[in-house]
Scaffold this motif. Structure first.
Motif, PDB file in Angstrom:
ATOM      1  N   GLN A  40       0.849  -1.185   0.000  1.00 56.57           N
ATOM      2  CA  GLN A  40       0.000   0.000   0.000  1.00 56.57           C
ATOM      3  C   GLN A  40       0.887   1.239   0.000  1.00 56.57           C
ATOM      4  O   GLN A  40       2.039   1.199   0.442  1.00 56.57           O
ATOM      5  CB  GLN A  40      -0.926   0.020   1.223  1.00 56.57           C
ATOM      6  CG  GLN A  40      -1.950  -1.107   1.224  1.00 56.57           C
ATOM      7  CD  GLN A  40      -2.860  -1.042   0.017  1.00 56.57           C
ATOM      8  OE1 GLN A  40      -3.322   0.028  -0.393  1.00 56.57           O
ATOM      9  NE2 GLN A  40      -3.143  -2.201  -0.572  1.00 56.57           N
ATOM     10  N   ASP A 245     -10.925  11.300   0.689  1.00 56.63           N
ATOM     11  CA  ASP A 245     -10.688  10.270  -0.319  1.00 56.63           C
ATOM     12  C   ASP A 245      -9.208  10.131  -0.672  1.00 56.63           C
ATOM     13  O   ASP A 245      -8.644   9.042  -0.580  1.00 56.63           O
ATOM     14  CB  ASP A 245     -11.502  10.555  -1.582  1.00 56.63           C
ATOM     15  CG  ASP A 245     -11.399   9.416  -2.588  1.00 56.63           C
ATOM     16  OD1 ASP A 245     -11.610   8.257  -2.185  1.00 56.63           O
ATOM     17  OD2 ASP A 245     -11.087   9.674  -3.763  1.00 56.63           O
ATOM     18  N   GLN A 246      -8.554  11.207  -1.065  1.00 54.40           N
ATOM     19  CA  GLN A 246      -7.165  11.123  -1.508  1.00 54.40           C
ATOM     20  C   GLN A 246      -6.214  10.578  -0.446  1.00 54.40           C
ATOM     21  O   GLN A 246      -5.248   9.868  -0.793  1.00 54.40           O
ATOM     22  CB  GLN A 246      -6.700  12.491  -2.008  1.00 54.40           C
ATOM     23  CG  GLN A 246      -7.383  12.899  -3.310  1.00 54.40           C
ATOM     24  CD  GLN A 246      -7.089  14.325  -3.725  1.00 54.40           C
ATOM     25  OE1 GLN A 246      -6.461  15.089  -2.977  1.00 54.40           O
ATOM     26  NE2 GLN A 246      -7.543  14.713  -4.904  1.00 54.40           N
ATOM     27  N   LYS A 248      -6.598   8.114   1.285  1.00 54.13           N
ATOM     28  CA  LYS A 248      -6.670   6.652   1.223  1.00 54.13           C
ATOM     29  C   LYS A 248      -5.696   6.089   0.196  1.00 54.13           C
ATOM     30  O   LYS A 248      -5.517   4.874   0.111  1.00 54.13           O
ATOM     31  CB  LYS A 248      -8.097   6.213   0.873  1.00 54.13           C
ATOM     32  CG  LYS A 248      -9.128   6.580   1.931  1.00 54.13           C
ATOM     33  CD  LYS A 248     -10.529   6.147   1.485  1.00 54.13           C
ATOM     34  CE  LYS A 248     -11.585   6.550   2.487  1.00 54.13           C
ATOM     35  NZ  LYS A 248     -12.956   6.185   2.032  1.00 54.13           N
ATOM     36  N   LYS A 251      -6.237   2.966  -2.081  1.00 49.42           N
ATOM     37  CA  LYS A 251      -7.575   2.476  -1.739  1.00 49.42           C
ATOM     38  C   LYS A 251      -8.634   3.553  -1.957  1.00 49.42           C
ATOM     39  O   LYS A 251      -9.798   3.369  -1.589  1.00 49.42           O
ATOM     40  CB  LYS A 251      -7.612   1.992  -0.283  1.00 49.42           C
ATOM     41  CG  LYS A 251      -6.838   0.702  -0.043  1.00 49.42           C
ATOM     42  CD  LYS A 251      -7.048   0.193   1.358  1.00 49.42           C
ATOM     43  CE  LYS A 251      -6.334  -1.130   1.575  1.00 49.42           C
ATOM     44  NZ  LYS A 251      -6.892  -2.228   0.755  1.00 49.42           N
ATOM     45  N   SER A 252      -8.256   4.670  -2.552  1.00 48.74           N
ATOM     46  CA  SER A 252      -9.212   5.743  -2.843  1.00 48.74           C
ATOM     47  C   SER A 252     -10.202   5.284  -3.906  1.00 48.74           C
ATOM     48  O   SER A 252      -9.972   4.297  -4.617  1.00 48.74           O
ATOM     49  CB  SER A 252      -8.481   7.009  -3.304  1.00 48.74           C
ATOM     50  OG  SER A 252      -7.787   6.762  -4.513  1.00 48.74           O
TER      51      SER A 252
END
Length: 378
Positions: A40, A245-246, A248, A251-252
């Motif tokens: 990730q 969101d960003q 993440k 995972k966004s």
């Protein structure tokens, strides 16, 4: 052509080594941003990717060598980015593949297909839509109305053709669209298929949306008001993107909905690189442009479209979809396919374990399909 040659060409088109302008290997770039164990991105990935010293990691040699800016004098000198190989040799009797991206996308997403076209000595022209990628925002009246965008693309296309054709012979076009770009392809066909200088022989529609998107109906006043608000005050959407969101990272929403993940993919360096590349491009998309295109959405006039398609002898329509596409589920794609009536050659190709961004999710598979199309195997 032997099967070995076919595989080699597809592999060459999808091989990313030596392409980043930073001159780092794909492994070094991936390890720069992605944890080697969790696979990730680091917690501040959305900030790290946009640092000036990292920009060349996601700019490639092929796109740089083939990209140009087209200035449209009739559009207040609007600058449109194109990537093409049209000027590399005489174009006699060669069709031109025209690639149009989707909402928030850019021609970068077609990178493996464009490289394949060049390897096969097929002519291609890719565009960034106004307001996305390397093309300027269009702030003139009418904003991003789909029909207007088609006319802008036509003017950019005409500019390239005029510079590279010595005659005004009829030019064969094969139009390729992704997601919203499928709507643009069909609106373009409807607007320009009667022009004598074009012979549109193929429509290649990848990950098409629903045949009609009800929330974008102009009569839905509440949704239209909300989109107008987001268009005029993009800070609202920017706040959500940058705070919720960003952060993440991989995972966004713009990654999770575009790629279909399996356990086997966690150590696929090329795929991880393409995810990072997609995320890098997502970070650069302006919220106002997204809202502007949604405001300018135009339903497809299916009756008129089918009537016009029926006048074109032997036109080929190929629809390509991923069976794990969350944004364009296969049931909607089948309904989209069934909306073409009285057209003999409409084919649906479904790719297993593939999400919405076909060319980045399954580049080898999509390249092989396009190669079969170009060599008339399909």
């Amino acid at each position: 052509m032997s099967q070995n040659n076919i595989r080699t060409e597809v592999e060459n088109a999808c091989n990313l080594e030596g392409q980043p302008l930073s001159k780092l290997s794909i492994e070094d770039i991936v390890n720069k941003y992605v944890d080697s164990e969790t696979r990730q991105g680091n917690p501040r990935l959305y900030e790290t990717l946009l640092l000036e010293q990292n920009q060349l990691d996601f700019q490639t040699k092929f796109l740089k060598d083939h990209s140009h800016i087209i200035t449209l004098p009739n559009r207040n000198n609007l600058n449109i980015r194109s990537c093409n190989n049209v000027g590399s040799e005489v174009l006699t009797n060669k069709p031109i593949y025209v690639f149009l991206p989707g909402l928030g996308g850019s021609l970068d997403q077609y990178e493996p297909l464009l490289r394949l076209m060049d390897i096969l000595n097929e002519k291609f022209i890719g565009f960034d839509l106004p307001g996305f990628g390397g093309s300027e925002e269009d702030t003139s009246e009418g904003g991003y109305n789909m029909i207007k965008v088609c006319h802008i693309i036509n003017e950019a296309l005409q500019s390239i053709i005029t510079q590279n054709y010595s005659t005004r012979d009829t030019i064969e076009l094969r139009l390729v669209g992704h997601s919203m770009g499928c709507y643009l392809v069909l609106h373009f066909f409807n607007s320009f298929q009667t022009k004598t200088e074009y012979k549109i022989s193929q429509l290649i529609l990848t990950s098409p949306p629903k045949k009609k998107i009800e929330p974008l109906d102009k009569n839905n006043r509440l949704n239209q008001f909300g989109l107008q608000l987001l268009y005029k005050l993009p800070i609202i959407q920017d706040f959500y993107r940058s705070w919720f969101d960003q952060p993440k990272g991989l995972k966004s929403v713009g990654i999770a909905n575009f790629f279909y993940d399996t356990k086997e993919d966690t150590n696929n360096l090329s795929r991880l690189y393409r995810k990072l590349w997609q995320f890098y491009n997502n970070l650069r998309v302006k919220s106002s442009s997204i809202a502007g295109y949604l405001l300018g959405w135009e339903d497809l006039p299916w009756d008129e479209l089918n009537d016009n398609l029926s006048t074109i002898d032997k036109i080929k329509i190929i629809i390509i979809s991923g069976n794990e596409d969350y944004i364009s589920p296969i049931k909607d794609v089948i309904e989209f396919q069934n909306s073409f009536r009285d057209i003999e050659n409409v084919q649906l190709i479904c790719i297993d374990n593939c999400g919405h961004n076909l060319c980045f999710d399954k580049p080898e598979v999509v390249c092989k399909i396009l190669q079969d199309i170009a060599t008339n195997t399909i």
